[in-house]
Design a protein around this motif. Sequence first.
Motif, mmCIF file in Angstrom:
data_model
loop_
_atom_site.group_PDB
_atom_site.id
_atom_site.type_symbol
_atom_site.label_atom_id
_atom_site.label_comp_id
_atom_site.label_asym_id
_atom_site.label_seq_id
_atom_site.Cartn_x
_atom_site.Cartn_y
_atom_site.Cartn_z
ATOM 1 N N ASN A 157 0.837 -1.201 0.000
ATOM 2 C CA ASN A 157 0.000 0.000 0.000
ATOM 3 C C ASN A 157 0.873 1.253 0.000
ATOM 4 O O ASN A 157 1.995 1.253 0.504
ATOM 5 C CB ASN A 157 -0.909 0.021 1.241
ATOM 6 N N ASP A 158 0.338 2.328 -0.578
ATOM 7 C CA ASP A 158 1.013 3.628 -0.578
ATOM 8 C C ASP A 158 2.427 3.537 -1.141
ATOM 9 O O ASP A 158 3.401 3.994 -0.528
ATOM 10 C CB ASP A 158 1.048 4.212 0.841
ATOM 11 N N VAL A 159 2.548 2.923 -2.312
ATOM 12 C CA VAL A 159 3.871 2.729 -2.914
ATOM 13 C C VAL A 159 3.943 3.375 -4.300
ATOM 14 O O VAL A 159 4.742 2.968 -5.137
ATOM 15 C CB VAL A 159 4.224 1.230 -3.014
ATOM 16 N N THR A 160 3.129 4.369 -4.555
ATOM 17 C CA THR A 160 3.139 5.034 -5.858
ATOM 18 C C THR A 160 3.247 6.542 -5.675
ATOM 19 O O THR A 160 3.039 7.069 -4.576
ATOM 20 C CB THR A 160 1.863 4.722 -6.660
ATOM 21 N N TYR A 161 3.582 7.229 -6.756
ATOM 22 C CA TYR A 161 3.561 8.687 -6.769
ATOM 23 C C TYR A 161 3.026 9.155 -8.115
ATOM 24 O O TYR A 161 3.032 8.401 -9.091
ATOM 25 C CB TYR A 161 4.952 9.272 -6.491
ATOM 26 N N LYS A 162 2.561 10.390 -8.170
ATOM 27 C CA LYS A 162 1.933 10.931 -9.371
ATOM 28 C C LYS A 162 2.810 12.016 -9.980
ATOM 29 O O LYS A 162 3.316 12.884 -9.269
ATOM 30 C CB LYS A 162 0.552 11.508 -9.031
ATOM 31 N N LEU A 163 2.997 11.945 -11.290
ATOM 32 C CA LEU A 163 3.805 12.928 -11.987
ATOM 33 C C LEU A 163 2.966 14.126 -12.425
ATOM 34 O O LEU A 163 1.757 14.022 -12.589
ATOM 35 C CB LEU A 163 4.446 12.308 -13.231
ATOM 36 N N ARG A 164 3.637 15.235 -12.647
ATOM 37 C CA ARG A 164 3.001 16.394 -13.275
ATOM 38 C C ARG A 164 3.088 16.246 -14.793
ATOM 39 O O ARG A 164 3.890 15.457 -15.311
ATOM 40 C CB ARG A 164 3.720 17.683 -12.841
ATOM 41 N N ARG A 165 2.268 16.998 -15.491
ATOM 42 C CA ARG A 165 2.327 17.052 -16.951
ATOM 43 C C ARG A 165 2.646 18.477 -17.395
ATOM 44 O O ARG A 165 2.251 19.441 -16.727
ATOM 45 C CB ARG A 165 0.995 16.658 -17.593
ATOM 46 N N ILE A 166 3.321 18.593 -18.534
ATOM 47 C CA ILE A 166 3.491 19.882 -19.188
ATOM 48 C C ILE A 166 2.699 19.826 -20.485
ATOM 49 O O ILE A 166 2.988 19.003 -21.358
ATOM 50 C CB ILE A 166 4.968 20.189 -19.490
ATOM 51 N N LEU A 167 1.695 20.658 -20.597
ATOM 52 C CA LEU A 167 0.800 20.630 -21.747
ATOM 53 C C LEU A 167 1.240 21.636 -22.798
ATOM 54 O O LEU A 167 1.532 22.797 -22.484
ATOM 55 C CB LEU A 167 -0.632 20.931 -21.312
ATOM 56 N N LEU A 168 1.279 21.189 -24.043
ATOM 57 C CA LEU A 168 1.579 22.070 -25.170
ATOM 58 C C LEU A 168 0.252 22.523 -25.777
ATOM 59 O O LEU A 168 -0.557 21.696 -26.215
ATOM 60 C CB LEU A 168 2.411 21.329 -26.212
ATOM 61 N N ILE A 169 0.035 23.832 -25.790
ATOM 62 C CA ILE A 169 -1.220 24.409 -26.267
ATOM 63 C C ILE A 169 -0.929 25.255 -27.503
ATOM 64 O O ILE A 169 -0.136 26.194 -27.442
ATOM 65 C CB ILE A 169 -1.881 25.268 -25.178
ATOM 66 N N ILE A 170 -1.552 24.915 -28.626
ATOM 67 C CA ILE A 170 -1.370 25.679 -29.857
ATOM 68 C C ILE A 170 -2.733 26.195 -30.312
ATOM 69 O O ILE A 170 -3.665 25.418 -30.499
ATOM 70 C CB ILE A 170 -0.725 24.826 -30.961
ATOM 71 N N ASN A 171 -2.812 27.503 -30.437
ATOM 72 C CA ASN A 171 -4.054 28.166 -30.847
ATOM 73 C C ASN A 171 -5.232 27.766 -29.957
ATOM 74 O O ASN A 171 -6.345 27.514 -30.420
ATOM 75 C CB ASN A 171 -4.369 27.856 -32.316
ATOM 76 N N GLY A 172 -4.944 27.683 -28.655
ATOM 77 C CA GLY A 172 -5.987 27.412 -27.667
ATOM 78 C C GLY A 172 -6.328 25.962 -27.464
ATOM 79 O O GLY A 172 -7.181 25.634 -26.630
ATOM 80 N N GLU A 173 -5.672 25.046 -28.182
ATOM 81 C CA GLU A 173 -5.996 23.630 -28.079
ATOM 82 C C GLU A 173 -4.793 22.841 -27.578
ATOM 83 O O GLU A 173 -3.675 23.007 -28.061
ATOM 84 C CB GLU A 173 -6.426 23.088 -29.443
ATOM 85 N N VAL A 174 -5.022 21.951 -26.587
ATOM 86 C CA VAL A 174 -3.957 21.083 -26.101
ATOM 87 C C VAL A 174 -3.662 20.036 -27.166
ATOM 88 O O VAL A 174 -4.532 19.250 -27.542
ATOM 89 C CB VAL A 174 -4.347 20.402 -24.779
ATOM 90 N N VAL A 175 -2.423 20.019 -27.663
ATOM 91 C CA VAL A 175 -2.071 19.098 -28.737
ATOM 92 C C VAL A 175 -1.113 17.995 -28.285
ATOM 93 O O VAL A 175 -1.029 16.954 -28.923
ATOM 94 C CB VAL A 175 -1.461 19.856 -29.938
ATOM 95 N N GLU A 176 -0.364 18.208 -27.224
ATOM 96 C CA GLU A 176 0.573 17.188 -26.757
ATOM 97 C C GLU A 176 0.901 17.431 -25.290
ATOM 98 O O GLU A 176 0.485 18.425 -24.700
ATOM 99 C CB GLU A 176 1.869 17.195 -27.579
ATOM 100 N N GLN A 177 1.664 16.506 -24.720
ATOM 101 C CA GLN A 177 2.078 16.642 -23.340
ATOM 102 C C GLN A 177 3.482 16.079 -23.164
ATOM 103 O O GLN A 177 3.935 15.231 -23.931
ATOM 104 C CB GLN A 177 1.117 15.920 -22.405
ATOM 105 N N ALA A 178 4.167 16.576 -22.151
ATOM 106 C CA ALA A 178 5.469 16.047 -21.750
ATOM 107 C C ALA A 178 5.409 15.739 -20.261
ATOM 108 O O ALA A 178 4.611 16.335 -19.524
ATOM 109 C CB ALA A 178 6.574 17.053 -22.047
ATOM 110 N N LEU A 179 6.252 14.820 -19.829
ATOM 111 C CA LEU A 179 6.296 14.446 -18.415
ATOM 112 C C LEU A 179 7.583 14.901 -17.735
ATOM 113 O O LEU A 179 7.614 15.065 -16.523
ATOM 114 C CB LEU A 179 6.161 12.931 -18.257
#
Length: 324
Positions: A157-179
Motif C-alpha cells: 500500500n502507498d507505494v506510488t507517486y503521481k507525476l506532473r504534466r506539461i501541456l503544449l497548447i497551440i491556438n488554444g488547443e492542447v495538442v501534446e504533453q510532456a512528463l
Amino acid sequence: MHKVGLIVNPVSGTDIRRAASTAGFIDNMQKARIVKSILRGIEAVGVDEALIMPDFYGIAAHALWDLPQLSLRWSFIDMKPRGDYTDTVNAVKEMVKENVGSIVVLGGDGTVRVASKVSGDTPLLPISTGTNNVIPYFIDGTLAGIAAAAVANGLVNDVTYKLRRILLIINGEVVEQALVDLGATLYPFRGARAVIDPNMVTETFISLVRPLSIGLASIGSVLRPNGLPNDKVLHVVIGSRFSIKAVLMPGYVVNMGIDRVEEVSLGVKVPISKAYTIELDGEREVEVFDGDYVEVMADGKGPIIIDVNKVFRELFLRQCSNCP
C-alpha cells in the motif's frame, strides 16, 4: 482477478543519438531477456494473468517461446501491431479496460509519455531501454516483475507517486504533453528528432527535477539541486547572462547559457516567444507554423508511477517480520 500488463517498445534505444553520442544500444535479444525475467518475477508472486502487447518484432513472443515451463497464465492483446507509438496507445487502452492492476513498460521517457496518455489511474512501472531516461528505472526485470505483481495483487500500500504534466497548447488547443521536459527549438523540422545542438534551444520547461537527470532536464538538476515544490515547474530561457554545464546525451556535456529562470505554478499559461519545433521528453515531436500561438501550462494530472524502493521495503518487512 489480478492482472499485470506488459508493454515492450521494440524501437526504444535505437535513435540517432547513438551516432552523435556514446549512448549504448539495447538490442531485441536483450529486451527479450528482460521480458523473461519480468515474467519470472510476476510468476513468483502470482497473479491470475499477464496481458502482453504483441510488438512488431516479436520480442515478447520470442521470450515466451524460450520459457516452456512458465506456469503463469498469459495472453496477447488482440491487436495487429503497426510498429509505431499507436501500438502502445492501443495496448494500454485494452489493458485498462481489462482492469490490470499495474503495467510494466519497457522503453524510455517517450514510451512512458505515450502510455500515460491513456493509462489513467493504472500504475506504471517503467524499465529503462531508451536513451535519455529520467522516469524509467535501471532495474533487473525479475525485481520489476515482482514489484508490479505485488501492486496488482494488493500486497503493498502507498507505494506510488503521481507525476506532473506539461501541456503544449497551440491556438488554444492542447495538442501534446510532456512528463519530464518541453523545449522550444529552432530546428525547422522534426527530422531525426533528437536535440543535439544546444544553440538550437530557446527555452525549456522542466517538470521532473532529479540529481541524475539527463537531457534538457539536467539543466533543472543544476539550477534546482534540491528539487521543485509539488505545485511548480521550472521555466528556463536560454541566453547569455550566466552559464552552466548540462548533460544533453550520454557522453555529451555542453555549456548552456541561461538568461532567465522562474518557477511557474500549475495552471498558469506561459507563451513561447519563438519556436519552429517543440521537443517533448527528449525528442522533437511537434512542428510550429507561422501564425501559431503557442503556450505551455502544467498540471498535476500525470501518470501514477510505482516506487519500487517502497514496494520492496514493505515486502521485506512482511517477509522477515519474525527474523532475528
